[in-house]
Scaffold this motif. Structure first.
Motif, PDB file in Angstrom:
ATOM      1  N   VAL A   1       1.709 -10.259   3.526  1.00  0.00           N
ATOM      2  CA  VAL A   1       1.180  -8.900   3.482  1.00  0.00           C
ATOM      3  C   VAL A   1       2.345  -7.959   3.230  1.00  0.00           C
ATOM      4  N   LYS A   2       2.068  -6.874   2.495  1.00  0.00           N
ATOM      5  CA  LYS A   2       3.092  -5.862   2.292  1.00  0.00           C
ATOM      6  C   LYS A   2       2.427  -4.508   2.080  1.00  0.00           C
TER       7      LYS A   2
ATOM      8  N   GLU B   1       9.144  -2.688  12.038  1.00  0.00           N
ATOM      9  CA  GLU B   1       8.297  -2.067  11.025  1.00  0.00           C
ATOM     10  C   GLU B   1       8.651  -2.616   9.642  1.00  0.00           C
ATOM     11  N   LEU B   2       7.639  -2.735   8.813  1.00  0.00           N
ATOM     12  CA  LEU B   2       7.877  -3.184   7.448  1.00  0.00           C
ATOM     13  C   LEU B   2       8.344  -2.014   6.587  1.00  0.00           C
ATOM     14  N   LYS B   3       9.329  -2.286   5.756  1.00  0.00           N
ATOM     15  CA  LYS B   3       9.772  -1.287   4.798  1.00  0.00           C
ATOM     16  C   LYS B   3       8.843  -1.306   3.578  1.00  0.00           C
ATOM     17  N   THR B   4       8.971  -0.300   2.754  1.00  0.00           N
ATOM     18  CA  THR B   4       8.140  -0.235   1.551  1.00  0.00           C
ATOM     19  C   THR B   4       8.405  -1.431   0.647  1.00  0.00           C
ATOM     20  N   ASP B   5       7.321  -2.075   0.211  1.00  0.00           N
ATOM     21  CA  ASP B   5       7.366  -3.246  -0.682  1.00  0.00           C
ATOM     22  C   ASP B   5       8.047  -4.449  -0.044  1.00  0.00           C
ATOM     23  N   GLU B   6       8.160  -4.468   1.282  1.00  0.00           N
ATOM     24  CA  GLU B   6       8.729  -5.622   1.971  1.00  0.00           C
ATOM     25  C   GLU B   6       7.617  -6.604   2.313  1.00  0.00           C
TER      26      GLU B   6
ATOM     27  N   HIS C   1      -1.325  -4.882   0.200  1.00  0.00           N
ATOM     28  CA  HIS C   1      -1.567  -6.015  -0.685  1.00  0.00           C
ATOM     29  C   HIS C   1      -1.452  -7.302   0.117  1.00  0.00           C
ATOM     30  N   ILE C   2      -2.345  -8.232  -0.143  1.00  0.00           N
ATOM     31  CA  ILE C   2      -2.305  -9.565   0.460  1.00  0.00           C
ATOM     32  C   ILE C   2      -1.886 -10.556  -0.624  1.00  0.00           C
ATOM     33  N   LEU C   3      -0.981 -11.462  -0.267  1.00  0.00           N
ATOM     34  CA  LEU C   3      -0.522 -12.491  -1.190  1.00  0.00           C
ATOM     35  C   LEU C   3      -0.869 -13.861  -0.626  1.00  0.00           C
ATOM     36  N   ILE C   4      -1.455 -14.712  -1.453  1.00  0.00           N
ATOM     37  CA  ILE C   4      -1.805 -16.074  -1.057  1.00  0.00           C
ATOM     38  C   ILE C   4      -1.052 -17.029  -1.961  1.00  0.00           C
TER      39      ILE C   4
ATOM     40  N   MET D   1      -5.098 -11.319   8.832  1.00  0.00           N
ATOM     41  CA  MET D   1      -3.768 -10.754   8.574  1.00  0.00           C
ATOM     42  C   MET D   1      -3.901  -9.342   8.064  1.00  0.00           C
ATOM     43  N   GLY D   2      -2.921  -8.494   8.397  1.00  0.00           N
ATOM     44  CA  GLY D   2      -2.973  -7.124   7.933  1.00  0.00           C
ATOM     45  C   GLY D   2      -1.799  -6.303   8.423  1.00  0.00           C
ATOM     46  N   LEU D   3      -2.022  -4.984   8.501  1.00  0.00           N
ATOM     47  CA  LEU D   3      -1.017  -4.019   8.932  1.00  0.00           C
ATOM     48  C   LEU D   3      -1.611  -3.140  10.025  1.00  0.00           C
ATOM     49  N   THR D   4      -0.779  -2.681  10.925  1.00  0.00           N
ATOM     50  CA  THR D   4      -1.267  -1.828  12.017  1.00  0.00           C
ATOM     51  C   THR D   4      -0.242  -0.759  12.331  1.00  0.00           C
TER      52      THR D   4
END
Length: 1502
Positions: free
Chosen positions: A980-981, A892-897, A989-992, A916-919
């Motif tokens: 992604v974070k 799992e991703l942590k906050t702001d990771e 948020h998506i970062l490119i 790309m995303g979160l689930t």
């Protein structure tokens, strides 16, 4: 040459008198279009002279005169002479302009002051210099390097309505002889009030003292008269100021023998020193021995300072004769005839007239610094610091004044500088002229200033021997150092010995650093020749021809043009290298450790010198002249594989990405392009509202979106941004005032009007550009069918117009008009200028790449059937087909990771690209066989909630949420990075390529995995990010207990907090030792300290209340203050940190004036160096009530946090330097603060705890403690909330009996933005058995209702669920009478007329057969809709403010679990009404009487 005017002229000009007289028609109605030129080109030495015949007083401005290389026979005449380009020099007022841009100010006579009958002429000398002649007198050289073929230009502008050509011939010998006699004989001139300076009297009576000027050997005597200079001779010309060295010795400017009681004079009265400097701080006034002449420089050098006192030297002028003056203790005590500069302000007769006169402060000057003043012939008084003109301090001063110096406080000893030849050097205008033509009119530099006599070493880059006062050059010019770096932090400027060639890299290595100061090395270029430059204390103080990289920003002439540019120079260590290069195209690039940082500025002139400022920590640097180890300079250092530089021709085949879109280097007169072509701004935004058109650097492709974000606006003008497209190439466009002036091949949106070629095609388009605010995004796109679409914040506004020619190229056009000042392109790659951005956290433009070896992130072993994992789970490859390529993060991703991958391979036979995303789907829950558990593509994955970006579309469980989110993933190629974070505010948020595209989705669940789909073209990716090694909770501020919990959530559980996390958090912070923070003795003048400097109070006025702590703020320690308010003022406290030592800081009147290494929290905004970088951050500090505890904390990542009553408001700013000092401004209402040095977190506390801190035994029913339970006290922290008071006045107008409401007002709660942020409320809580979510009613105000004291009510408050019910004002009284919601009253359910809904009609027809229902909802976003809570029928008029408002009412109720059914909304809404609740579960229906208990009355006033 014939003295005639050309027959072609401005459109309002009428010629007569054989084309010798020109008259502007309609002079009262029109002020411009009065341009005339000479019939023939000028011959060398010919003076083209005109006489002013008529003037009117309707306008400002007057005649303008100059020369142009443009042939009048084919000239398209502009409206005024300043609009001439292509080689034009115009004298306007007292300024000289070249091609419309000022190159010299305060030159010669002010043409605006000339009267009817005055004559003015223009001349090109044989040496190619431009001279202005006024009434037969030469004003000196105004410009040099003029071409040979020039026409004279006269503009009948403003007041000037008619002129006549009187001659065009060389000046007569008689005139030249008169000039020579004037210079050699020191002929006196009329006072300033005389209008015709061509007549010279024999003497002047000034204050009763006659001055005889018949002989050059006359002695004026001390204090006997004023020997003025000719007021039409420019400083540096052949006027009196340039020949004073030829005067008698006793005419030299000295200190008067009569002086202050503690003054000792020496060095022939050129040096003054204050006796007993450690015992006395005043009685040190000295004055000049004679009055100052016009344009005469009075300059002193500071020789000695002491550190004992506050305050320092003061300098100015006075009309008092020193022979008759009774000297005061300080000159500011004199209440007549005196103007003094003190600190950075101006005092007239002892009273402040200008608080912030200049950025320099006399209190911060060091030994060796120079201070000067000049009394201009126009009556203006100017001050100079280290040779830099600070501008007009006073517009009108008496004609006879003496110079005065007050050796006050730290200032002990000064010496008059007698260097009459450097009056030119001290003028900023002549410094600019030297930069443009450094060798004109100059003698050859002496051998000591020559670069080298070795012919073999002429090309070698070395440091010039002329360097800063505290710097030294060693190692044959290769090394520069500050020998006493621990004693001084500035005066370390060094320049290269010769100009840089195009594409030549100047690179230095930092050899030595000290850790005493803040700040570090700065590097850049300048047009100034080091042989003649008076070096400033820091290079950023130079106000002309200079570009510097400082920190991670770029400054031009002392003004920041890029805030977030590259790697932060303040973080460099010994051994690191920095470099600079000017490329052939005029762009400026910087290097850090050999890595190019990208373009920093454009249009840099040739022949610039490299500059290094050994500032702060930087003590020594050496030139790295071995370029073999440097990487080759790229053609363009912008990020992206196919980036074009601004100005590149349109080429569809030139690249396959939209990331090459920039603003073109050609633009409107008032526009400035920065940030590598990504940002455009309008300079002088408060004095100019147009001439700021910018255009894309290439044509747009069909279907390509060009989008910008508004970053800055001003409220001075009407109208705002205009946007559109044009078929005109930038190279062919003559930029007009506004783009709607173009009458061909242009389509624009202005307000709500669509305009083609300047004509309105349609009105009332779907959006209004004039209503947009800061942060709004505007995009435009031409479709393949020729339709023009506009997008506002990513939403298509529909077809604006059709019929754009498909065979023509179109360029995007933005007109920074009116209120709109600054915009940036959003879809381009590379850094985005965030200086005025509204987001709380900005991404760095300098990409940080994690090493691939040993990365902590891995991919999960459960994945799509076509995927193979390599490299221990660091790489994923799709081995077949175009789908079945889903992969997950291993944890799992942590906050702001940030979870980030790089694209390794693409296959162009497929369409589509990476998703790309979160689930919230946990990969361990998937079946063991990967072939059967996953969907073919991520858009079809719906087992759990999934948020994803596909192309440029954001989807939730496959349902489209928004379009045109950012740069499309379909355009990515090999080498691009995607991340992604999940942020702390529950957003995705998506970062490119390292750039944050902004919020993609909201209300994202906490426990989510990163998920990506190797779909279509993308076949292989590898991980480039690392997991967060430090627990994010360990860097948060300590949780401070408060007296109560919000909203009666005393038994509610915040959705986003757990007791375990809080315990872990306390344990870690308990290890941090605390430092006692006291206030520094150096503070604002209205501050008084007490209580061992732990308490500070403002004792007078509303400002001058700045104070800082004596100790720097340690990392991870919370510094807190508690304030006391005085409601007599407006506004309130602001606080922040500064990154430099405050020991000798000169405090301005308010904190917002601090412009060096300062971060300030003011109202609800964040400022850096007085520029707003963030809005809507935390609560509005102006609304914080007395007793609010405000805290500052800098975490381990150098991020600044604000804490309000113990609640962390998130990151306010990044890259806070070490050390930093807390800063507080006791402004307005805030009159006193007390430092609250928090004991080590985790210690005992006797304060009340919120429910999250209670033990299990504390959470049983209240029956054990008392039979009748009532809610514990709730405190609304904002006792002065205006919104709550407004709602209370509306409640009073309802005339409801007081018996229905709780007598204790502390149970009433306001949920306005400021109040709920002050309490630290979560948006959602849980309540009841079993627990169920409900939302706080943000935007409403709750008035607590009286509850019956019996146990059922006590149980209801704890075990029942919370819901809301919207109702009408007319139904309030009956509901309160029955103490519950009445199911039999349809008026409560449907307050609107029957024809609004068929459902209401059906219920009314069948009410005898069906019991009506009560509608509830867990969120007021549903129950508060106008459908259920109608606004009052008549506008509510506030009895206090007499303003009109609309109001709504509702109830907060407790609902018995099991007494209601959950159902879908009945409004037909397609969008989610509340991000926490699905539209299928947002309405609760109950038919049970007694199933609800009224908890509070809710009121919302608009």
């Amino acid at each position: 040459m014939a003295a005639e005017l050309h027959p072609r002229s401005g459109k309002l000009i009428g010629l007569s008198n054989s084309n010798k007289t020109a008259q502007r028609n309609q002079p009262v109605q029109e002020f411009n279009h009065g341009l005339v030129l000479s019939r023939e080109p000028l011959r060398d030495r010919d003076v083209f002279t005109v006489r002013i015949d008529k003037k009117v007083n309707s306008w400002s401005g007057s005649v303008e005169i100059g020369v142009t290389a443009l042939d009048p026979a084919c000239l398209d005449f502009p409206s005024s002479a300043t609009g001439l380009k292509g080689g034009s020099w115009i004298v306007s007022g007292c300024s000289v302009l070249r091609d419309g841009r000022s190159v010299l100010e305060e030159y010669g006579r002010d043409l605006d002051q000339l009267a009817e009958g005055d004559r003015v002429g223009i001349q090109r000398s044989a040496r190619g210099e431009l001279h202005l002649w006024v009434n037969g007198h030469d004003c000196g050289a105004a410009a040099s390097g003029l071409p040979t073929r020039l026409w004279a230009v006269v503009d009948l502008y403003g007041k000037c309505t008619q002129v006549t050509v009187v001659s065009c011939e060389p000046p007569s010998s008689m005139e030249r002889d008169m000039e020579r006699e004037t210079v050699e004989g020191h002929e006196e001139v009329l006072p300033l009030t005389h209008n015709r300076p061509d007549k010279f009297p024999n003497n002047i009576d000034s204050g009763g003292g006659a001055v005889n000027s018949n002989s050059s050997n006359s002695d004026s005597g001390a204090g006997t008269g004023n020997t003025g200079s000719t007021n039409n001779s420019p400083a540096g010309g052949a006027g009196l100021g340039a020949v004073t060295s030829g005067m008698m010795t006793n005419d030299a400017l000295l200190f008067h023998e009569k002086c202050g009681t503690l003054i000792k004079l020496s060095n022939n009265n050129k040096t003054a020193e204050r006796r007993r400097p450690l015992d006395e701080f005043n009685n040190g006034v000295v004055m000049t021995n004679r009055p100052l002449r016009h344009n005469e420089m009075f300059e002193i050098r500071i020789d000695k300072l002491v550190d004992k006192w506050s305050g320092s030297i003061e300098i100015g002028v006075t009309t008092h004769n020193p022979n008759n003056l009774d000297y005061p203790a300080t000159m500011t005590n004199l209440r007549s005839g005196t103007i003094m500069m003190s600190g950075c302000g101006i005092l007239t007769n002892g009273k402040g007239t200008r608080r912030e006169y200049c950025e320099f402060s006399l209190d911060e000057l060091q030994e060796g610094d120079h201070i000067g003043l000049m009394h201009k012939a126009s009556g203006a008084l100017h001050f100079y610091i280290n040779g830099i003109d600070q501008g007009v301090a006073a517009a009108q001063t008496p004609p006879m004044v003496y110079g005065v110096v007050d050796l006050y406080g730290m200032a002990v000893k000064v010496t008059i500088v007698h260097n009459h030849n450097h009056s030119d050097r001290l003028r900023r205008n002549n410094a600019i002229m030297r930069a443009l033509s450094p060798d004109v009119g100059r003698p050859r530099p002496p051998p000591a200033l020559s670069l080298t006599s070795d012919p073999d070493a002429t090309d070698r880059l070395l440091f010039h021997s002329n360097c800063g006062q505290k710097a030294a050059i060693i190692s044959e010019g290769r090394t520069a150092l500050r020998p006493h770096a621990t004693d001084d932090f500035n005066h370390g400027v060094v320049l290269s010995g010769r100009p840089l060639r195009s594409n030549e890299v100047f690179q230095v290595r930092i050899d030595k650093m000290v850790d005493k100061w803040a700040g570090s090395i700065e590097i850049g270029v300048t047009t100034h020749n080091p042989a003649y430059l008076q070096l400033p204390s820091t290079m950023t103080n130079l106000r002309s021809g200079t570009w510097m990289m400082t920190g991670n920003g770029v400054m031009h002439n002392g003004t920041t043009i890029l805030d977030e540019y590259g790697h932060n120079l303040d973080r460099l260590k010994a051994g690191d290298t920095v470099g600079v290069v000017r490329k052939e195209d005029g762009s400026l690039h910087f290097f850090v450790n050999g890595v190019a940082q990208g373009p920093a500025a454009w249009n840099i002139p040739p022949s610039v010198y490299a500059v290094v400022d050994l500032y702060g920590q930087a003590a020594q640097a050496t030139i790295m002249d071995d370029m073999a180890d440097l990487p080759p300079l790229p053609e363009d250092s912008s990020e992206g594989p196919t980036v074009m530089s601004p100005g590149s021709p349109c080429s569809v085949a030139g690249g396959n990405s939209a990331n090459d879109l920039r603003f073109h280097q050609l633009h409107g007169t008032n526009a400035v392009i920065t940030n590598g072509g990504r940002t455009a701004l309008r300079q002088n935004c408060r004095s100019e509202f147009n001439d700021a058109i910018v255009i894309s650097n290439r044509c747009l492709r069909d279907g390509e979106l060009f989008e910008i974000v508004i970053q800055k606006m001003v409220d001075r003008w009407s109208g705002s941004i205009e946007a559109g497209v044009t078929s005109i190439r930038p190279e062919e466009l003559e930029f007009p005032n506004t783009m709607t002036d173009i009458d061909y091949d242009t389509w624009m949106l202005s307000g709500t009007a669509i305009m083609q070629d300047g004509n309105t095609m349609r009105n009332n388009y779907g959006c209004d550009l004039d209503s947009l605010t800061t942060g709004s995004r505007i995009g435009m796109m031409r479709s393949a069918t020729g339709d023009l679409h506009y997008y506002i914040n990513g939403v298509d506004q529909g077809v604006a117009c059709t019929g754009l020619p498909p065979d023509k190229e179109v360029y995007a056009v933005i007109d920074l008009y009116g209120q709109c000042v600054q915009v940036s392109i959003t879809s381009s790659s590379g850094p985005l200028d965030n200086s005025l951005c509204t987001s709380n956290i900005t991404e760095k433009s300098f990409p940080i790449h994690s090493p691939v070896a040993g990365v902590a992130h891995r991919l999960h072993s459960k994945h799509g059937k076509n995927v193979v994992l390599l490299g221990e789970g660091c790489q994923a490859v799709r081995v077949g087909g175009y789908a079945h390529g889903i992969v997950f993060s291993a944890k799992e991703l942590k906050t702001d990771e940030l979870f980030e991958v790089k694209i390794d391979e693409v296959d162009n036979q497929w369409s589509g690209s990476l998703h790309m995303g979160l689930t919230s789907l946990a990969p361990p829950e998937l079946p063991s066989c990967p072939m059967s558990g996953l969907s073919p593509s991520l858009t079809q994955l719906r087992a759990k909630v999934t948020w994803l970006l596909a192309g440029s579309e954001v989807r939730r469980n496959g349902v489209l949420q928004r379009q045109n989110y950012g740069a499309s993933l379909d355009r990515l190629t090999v080498g691009n990075r995607v991340g992604v974070k999940r942020c702390s505010d529950d957003t995705m948020h998506i970062l490119i390529d390292g750039e944050d595209m902004g919020t993609a989705a909201t209300a994202v669940a906490k426990n989510v995995y990163a998920v990506l789909d190797l779909y279509g073209r993308v076949t292989a990716v590898s991980i480039v990010s690392s997991s967060v090694l430090e627990d994010a909770e360990s860097i948060k501020a300590p949780y401070l207990s408060s007296d109560s919990c919000s909203d009666g959530e005393e038994d509610s559980t915040p959705v986003r907090h757990t007791e375990g996390l809080r315990s872990q958090h306390f344990t870690k912070l308990a290890l941090v030792p605390n430092t006692i923070m006291a206030f520094l003795e150096n503070h604002g003048k209205n501050i008084q300290l007490s209580n061992q400097n732990l308490t500070a109070a403002r004792v007078s006025s509303y400002n001058q209340g700045l104070l800082v702590t004596a100790q720097p703020l340690p990392r991870q320690q919370l510094f807190q203050v508690i304030d006391r308010l005085n409601p007599s003022w407006t506004s309130s406290l602001s606080l922040g940190v500064i990154g430099h030592s405050p020991d000798r800081l000169n405090f301005p009147s308010t904190a917002c004036c601090l412009k060096r290494s300062a971060w300030l929290l003011q109202r609800d905004s964040v400022f850096h160096n007085s520029l707003k970088i963030c809005e809507n951050y935390g609560p509005n500090l102006d609304t914080c009530p007395e007793g609010t505890v405000l805290g500052l904390l800098v975490d381990g990542n150098s991020c600044l946090h604000l804490h309000v009553n113990g609640m962390d408001q998130g990151v306010a700013a990044q890259d806070i330097p070490t050390p930093c000092y807390p800063l507080i401004d006791l402004y307005g209402q805030c009159e006193q603060v007390l430092t609250n040095n928090v004991p080590t977190v985790g210690g005992e506390s006797g304060e009340a705890r919120c429910q999250g801190d209670m033990e299990k035994a504390d959470m049983v029913d209240g029956i054990k403690e008392s039979v009748c339970w009532t809610p514990p006290p709730e405190v609304n922290p904002n006792k002065t909330c205006e919104y709550q008071a407004l709602c209370s006045r509306f409640k009073d107008l309802l005339t409801l009996p007081d018996g229905y409401f709780n007598e204790d007002a502390k149970y009433n709660l306001c949920y306005c933005e400021s109040c709920h942020k002050l309490r630290g409320d979560e948006a959602y809580y849980k309540r009841g058995e079993p627990p169920r979510d409900y939302a706080l009613p943000f935007g409403w105000c709750r008035f607590a209702l009286r509850s019956e004291p019996h146990c059922e009510v006590s149980s209801a408050f704890k075990k029942w669920h919370i819901a809301y019910h919207g109702t009408s004002v007319g139904a309030l009284r009956r509901t309160l009478d029955h103490a519950q919601l009445l199911s039999g009253t349809t008026q409560h359910l449907f307050p609107y007329p029957l024809f609004w809904t068929l459902k209401v009609t059906f219920i009314l027809m069948n009410r005898d057969r069906e019991v009506p229902r009560v509608q509830l909802s867990p969120t007021m976003r549903y129950s508060g809709l106008e459908m259920f809570a109608p606004k009052v029928q008549y506008v509510f008029r506030d009895p206090r403010s007499h303003c009109c408002h609309q109001a709504q009412v509702g109830f907060q109720v407790c609902v018995r679990p099991g007494s209601y059914k959950v159902g879908p909304q009945n409004l037909g809404a397609s969008e989610p009404l509340d991000p926490r609740f699905s539209n299928t579960e947002i309405e609760w229906i109950t038919k049970e009487q007694g199933g609800t208990l009224l908890y509070g009355l809710l009121i919302r006033v608009e």
